[in-house]
Design a protein around this motif. Sequence first.
Motif, PDB file in Angstrom:
ATOM      1  N   LYS A 498      -7.343 -16.103  14.582  1.00  0.00           N
ATOM      2  CA  LYS A 498      -8.065 -17.378  14.584  1.00  0.00           C
ATOM      3  C   LYS A 498      -7.080 -18.489  14.288  1.00  0.00           C
ATOM      4  N   THR A 499      -7.255 -19.627  14.934  1.00  0.00           N
ATOM      5  CA  THR A 499      -6.402 -20.777  14.662  1.00  0.00           C
ATOM      6  C   THR A 499      -7.261 -21.955  14.228  1.00  0.00           C
ATOM      7  N   CYS A 500      -6.728 -22.705  13.295  1.00  0.00           N
ATOM      8  CA  CYS A 500      -7.420 -23.885  12.772  1.00  0.00           C
ATOM      9  C   CYS A 500      -6.427 -25.039  12.822  1.00  0.00           C
ATOM     10  N   THR A 501      -6.708 -26.046  13.634  1.00  0.00           N
ATOM     11  CA  THR A 501      -5.784 -27.159  13.837  1.00  0.00           C
ATOM     12  C   THR A 501      -6.384 -28.446  13.272  1.00  0.00           C
ATOM     13  N   ALA A 502      -5.555 -29.180  12.541  1.00  0.00           N
ATOM     14  CA  ALA A 502      -6.004 -30.452  11.951  1.00  0.00           C
ATOM     15  C   ALA A 502      -4.763 -31.277  11.626  1.00  0.00           C
ATOM     16  N   THR A 503      -4.899 -32.212  10.673  1.00  0.00           N
ATOM     17  CA  THR A 503      -3.765 -33.009  10.222  1.00  0.00           C
ATOM     18  C   THR A 503      -3.488 -32.671   8.763  1.00  0.00           C
ATOM     19  N   LEU A 504      -2.378 -33.218   8.264  1.00  0.00           N
ATOM     20  CA  LEU A 504      -1.944 -32.873   6.915  1.00  0.00           C
ATOM     21  C   LEU A 504      -3.007 -33.164   5.859  1.00  0.00           C
ATOM     22  N   ASN A 505      -3.771 -34.259   6.051  1.00  0.00           N
ATOM     23  CA  ASN A 505      -4.760 -34.630   5.024  1.00  0.00           C
ATOM     24  C   ASN A 505      -6.141 -34.016   5.251  1.00  0.00           C
ATOM     25  N   THR A 506      -6.334 -33.276   6.366  1.00  0.00           N
ATOM     26  CA  THR A 506      -7.664 -32.685   6.639  1.00  0.00           C
ATOM     27  C   THR A 506      -7.643 -31.168   6.792  1.00  0.00           C
ATOM     28  N   HIS A 704     -14.960  -7.607  14.512  1.00  0.00           N
ATOM     29  CA  HIS A 704     -14.562  -8.848  13.849  1.00  0.00           C
ATOM     30  C   HIS A 704     -14.565 -10.053  14.797  1.00  0.00           C
ATOM     31  N   LEU A 705     -14.832  -9.835  16.054  1.00  0.00           N
ATOM     32  CA  LEU A 705     -14.733 -10.923  17.029  1.00  0.00           C
ATOM     33  C   LEU A 705     -16.000 -11.766  17.078  1.00  0.00           C
ATOM     34  N   GLN A 706     -15.818 -13.036  17.413  1.00  0.00           N
ATOM     35  CA  GLN A 706     -16.965 -13.916  17.625  1.00  0.00           C
ATOM     36  C   GLN A 706     -17.485 -13.712  19.046  1.00  0.00           C
ATOM     37  N   ILE A 707     -18.788 -13.792  19.199  1.00  0.00           N
ATOM     38  CA  ILE A 707     -19.409 -13.530  20.500  1.00  0.00           C
ATOM     39  C   ILE A 707     -18.861 -14.461  21.579  1.00  0.00           C
ATOM     40  N   LYS A 734     -29.513  -9.783  19.150  1.00  0.00           N
ATOM     41  CA  LYS A 734     -30.161 -10.423  20.300  1.00  0.00           C
ATOM     42  C   LYS A 734     -29.153 -11.175  21.156  1.00  0.00           C
ATOM     43  N   GLU A 735     -28.274 -11.913  20.497  1.00  0.00           N
ATOM     44  CA  GLU A 735     -27.268 -12.683  21.237  1.00  0.00           C
ATOM     45  C   GLU A 735     -26.323 -11.768  22.012  1.00  0.00           C
ATOM     46  N   TRP A 736     -25.968 -10.612  21.399  1.00  0.00           N
ATOM     47  CA  TRP A 736     -25.086  -9.661  22.072  1.00  0.00           C
ATOM     48  C   TRP A 736     -25.734  -9.089  23.337  1.00  0.00           C
ATOM     49  N   ILE A 737     -26.954  -8.581  23.207  1.00  0.00           N
ATOM     50  CA  ILE A 737     -27.570  -7.891  24.350  1.00  0.00           C
ATOM     51  C   ILE A 737     -28.003  -8.856  25.445  1.00  0.00           C
TER      52      ILE A 737
END
Length: 781
Positions: A498-506, A704-707, A734-737
């Motif tokens: 997983k990657t999370c991108t933002a700025t130094l203050n956020t 562990h994966l998101q749908i 339900k979302e998977w099937i």
Amino acid sequence: MKYIIGSRGSRLALIQTKYVQEKLAKAYPEHSFEIEVIKTKGDKIQNKPLDKIGGKGLFVKEIEEKIISGEIHMGVHSMKDMPSTPAKGLVFTKSWKREDPRDVLILRTASNLSDLRKGAVIGTGSKRRAFQLLKQRPDLKIVNIRGNVDTRLRKMEEQELDGIILAAAGLKRLGMQDVITQYLEPEEMISAPAQGVLALEVREDQKELQQMLDVFSDEETMNEVCAERNFLEQMGGSCHTPAGARCQKTNDGYRLDAMFGNEDGNKQAYTKVYGTDPETLAKTAVKNIKKQLEGIVYLIGAGPGDPELITVKGKEILKKADCVIYDRLIPQELLDETKAGCECIYVGKENHHHTMKQEQINELLAEKALQYDIVVRLKGGDPFVFGRGGEEAIYLANQEIHCEVIPGISSCIAAAELAGIPVTHRGISKGFRVVTAHDCRNQLSDLNFASMAKSEETLVFLMGLTKLEEITTNLLKKGMNENTPVVVISNAASAKQKTCTATLNTIQEKADQEKLSSPAVIVVGDVVKLQKEIQKPEDTIWHLVTKVGDQPSKLAQLLKDHGYKIKEFQTGEISYKKNLISKEELAKVTYLIFTSRYGVHGFMKQMKAANLDLRNLYDKKIVVVGEKTKDVLMEYGIVADFMPKEAGEVYLCKLMKQEVNKDDVIWYCKGISGGEILKETLESVCQIKEKIMYENKKVIFDVHLQIKDIKSISFTCASSVRRFFDQIKKEEIKEWIENIPCISIGEKTTKQLKKVGVKHILEAKDTTYLSMFDKIKESML
């Protein structure tokens, strides 16, 4: 009674066998003893070294087969040519008094070894002899020579060799001791274990014959042979490795001289031990030899997570390893590459929890290096990038244990790259700086944040997720722009990345919202902006492949070869049953039916356990359900007689109803469940018996994966469908099937998918991985 004695046809073999025949005839006049000459594979192939055609067993196999079958009653061999243990069902009787066990030199012109000219050419087919001779005279040239005594003597003259090495025992039995130039004592050459001793081999149940032969046993020889062959067995010696052992009587007991080396001869060890107990002598000699031949330790970098990111050299060494000592986060797929019998030891370290302290790991490496030839220390990333590999290498060097480092791909560059970020880029970053974010006390490292804040380099922080807030605060305090791009990459190079991108203050707030987990890499700098230009949306899409068993899936490999991102989930493991087959029972069978590869493997295991082979199947008709089962059968050298035009149980039933009659006896080799339709269909028209060969047991796993990141799921059996969806959380099912396309290998799997409620099912045209691959490509449209 008439006893038949098996012998090879060489002059020496026949003289040895006639010696045994005469001794027995004189001692037991009420019986007759005849000799039958048997040609062995070793006799037929004379132009290749033993280790190239299969080893010493080539001189005895055919004779042993005739003893087992009862065609002959006993075999006479040279004990030095025998494997460390006899074939199943056979035994060696007690040893008779040995002939001279020494090796000898036969030289054309020189009078002894030291008189040989520089670069003289000596013929021998034995690595043991060659390596020991070269130890004394490295200038000599050794050439391979095989054949009986007369053949070797003739070749020496024809090829103008300076000499050859033979066993004194054989020459003396032939009455040819006059050709001997020099006897080689143990200080000069340690002979083969049990050289000069005859091996008399009989069936285990022939107790009376054993007693008759044991009358001629010699206690001194028996003790010598016990020590020598015990040494060979414990060292695991064969014709592929040079091994010598010579035990001889002394005034106080026995002395055992032993040597052992590797195939190339570049590692040899010698020892001389004294004692009274042959087994203890062997054990002590083995200990001394192994101490001298202590193994090598490889520090291998496994890469950042994806098992395919290990180097080619690292993977090849891993496959040869006798012992693997591995860290946390090492993929199971890499451990699966190890050979059978490899000892795998986990020494992983997590935050606030160390399975083993570093000092203990160092000691463990040294200990295992004495026990094994190849020890692998498998570490995530690169061994020398914050992996404490340097400490391990220094410790091993101080212990005089050879250590070799095989570099790995470090997450300091790989994590950013896999997130679509180059750590350097012309006009943006002049370089990159890598640091660890915490020290040995789990505190923030003493870093030069002032220098970092003013730097034009990309900053990479390893092991820093729990220190993210402190890192950003210190950089801001030292003057770094609050809008500087930052990315946190969690579980790089794995399905959980997983990657999370933002700025130094956020970045801290956003990372908390994303609930990122360790391990994580933090990248700070303007190169992070390039992520949007480099990374494509489909780079995050995963195709899930379910499988039974721990072996890599062929479907998964096919997808990888075409650039798809895949994640394998093992839903089951195969446990083979002990359903022993008897020769008498198998003889009544007319048809064998296989509907899976596991049924084939299980049946073959049972055949081996019952001491049966393919000859027992000569009159059986073999039936398979489809191409995959047919291919597995071919691996055992068996071509299926019948296969339905279309795969599946229904078509198999139709085929068999046309073929069988009420007198036919069918074995249906299957798993513990399934196959009811076939049994019900055929039991009214023939005699069908289910033979349970294996059980497909459930394996627990986590998804562990998101749908949103999943494009498809592939299923090759109905049990995998049930087990996979059983692992999904109730609130997500339900979302998977409803949203994820499911690829089915065939009718039964499709039926189970419908039962679960899956809305998007793509069934393969036929039951092959290639056909499934076509459906996966269709799901991408």
